[in-house]
Design a protein around this motif. Structure first.
Motif: not given
Length: 367
Positions: A60-63, A284-288, A313-326
């Motif tokens: 879920a993308i959060v604003d 996908h949740i990945v490390s920056p 693979h070109a990627a789009k960052i849709v969200d960030t949190d404590k786990q990493g970037v989505w």
């Protein structure tokens, strides 16, 4: 002449001896070690990279927005008739239920006017019943019966008006809430429309924010949201209202998050940080640290395909949190390069080592 011949002979012997000594020295020295030929096969060795398997998850993308708390209802209780205030049953901060008496006004002559209206009503009933009986015997015209019925109805209306006027002398709470401010005192004379108290409903509590026109279409009524108050308290609720009209000055839309507030701990007007879910997507949740740039300047990640070759693979960052970037834009299942991605190029053949294997080896060494 003879002397010159002797000198020439001596020089010739000396030169011969010098040349002979150099040859002997060379024959006695160890030969210089020759370098081995370059190992061209070593240049063809396949590089090794560390990898991790990743599967897309529903996220879920959060604003994150700034907002404030707002009472669900806030009204000024006003009197509907005039009179002198003879009783105030509440103080500032008093909790009341719907229907509780807040204040009373002097009844004045209202009880007497009600009694008069009831007496007239009784008279009009008798007159109407009598005219009906006479009409049935033919002794009363229909027009007279209609006039008597109209008088009866007017008397009934007069009784209702008198009853309402008397009821207006008791001012009651329209809903459950807390008396925020008392505006009158006992003995004050009030006119119709004067406010005597402010009543606030704190449960449920609203947390209000403004959302820009780009994100407003991604919100849905009923979606769960969360808020963190400046007191440190965290609360959850649901989206109750999404405005369909933008603020003319900011071009943003009002959004209300409704949260429970049974004990009234959340006050009206507090600053809050609100997290609203905009949408759900597969990501996908990945490390920056594994993000990289392509030759064309696109941000993305490097992975290994089924043939053991590097792909970008070109990627789009849709969200960030404590786990990493989505990130999105990747296949649902992908083998990501986590270490060594800067030293390999797309299309290059590589050997892979799973992160889990490296972690196991480190644990063994530590033990």
């Amino acid at each position: 002449m003879k002397r010159s011949f002797i000198l020439a002979f001596v020089f010739a012997v000396a030169a011969t001896a010098w040349v002979a000594s150099g040859q002997l020295g060379e024959s006695g020295a160890e030969p210089e070690a020759q370098k081995p030929p370059a190992d061209l096969a070593a240049l063809d060795k396949v590089p090794t990279v560390r990898v991790r398997s990743s599967t897309a998850q529903t996220h879920a993308i959060v604003d994150l927005l700034r907002g404030r708390t707002e009472a669900n209802r806030k009204v000024e209780i006003k009197v509907e008739t005039d009179g002198r205030l003879i009783e105030l049953a509440v103080d500032d901060g008093t909790l009341v239920d719907a229907g509780d008496v807040i204040a009373r006004l002097s009844a004045g002559d209202r009880p007497a006017r009600l009694a008069e209206a009831k007496a007239l009503l009784a008279q009009r009933k008798i007159e109407y019943e009598a005219d009906q009986k006479l009409s049935q015997k033919g002794f009363r015209a229909e027009t007279q019966v209609a006039a008597t019925e109209a008088s009866l109805q007017a008397a009934e209306a007069a009784v209702k008006i008198a009853e309402v006027e008397l009821a207006y002398t008791e001012i009651r709470a329209p809903f459950d809430g807390i008396v925020d401010e008392r505006m009158m005192e006992i003995g004050d004379y009030v006119d119709r429309g004067d406010a005597i108290a402010r009543l606030v409903e704190l449960d449920p509590m609203l947390i209000v924010t403004q959302v820009n026109e780009r994100d407003i279409q991604r919100l849905q009524l009923g979606n769960t949201g969360a808020a963190r108050l400046m007191t440190g308290d965290q609360v959850t609720g649901h989206i109750r209202h999404i405005s369909t009209v933008a603020d003319e000055a900011t071009r943003t839309f009002r959004v209300e998050l409704e949260v429970d507030n049974p004990n009234g701990r959340i006050a009206d007007g507090m600053t809050a940080e609100i997290a609203l879910p905009l949408a759900e997507t597969q990501a996908h949740i990945v490390s920056p640290a594994i993000l990289t740039l392509s030759d064309g300047g696109l941000i993305g990640v490097k992975a290994v395909n089924e043939e053991g070759r590097v792909v970008f693979h070109a990627a789009k960052i849709v969200d960030t949190d404590k786990q990493g970037v989505w990130i999105t834009g990747l296949p649902d299942d992908v083998t990501l390069i986590t270490v060594g991605q800067e030293y390999v190029s797309p299309g290059e053949k590589v050997k892979t080592v799973q992160e889990s294997e490296v972690e196991e080896r480190l644990k063994d060494l530590a033990s």
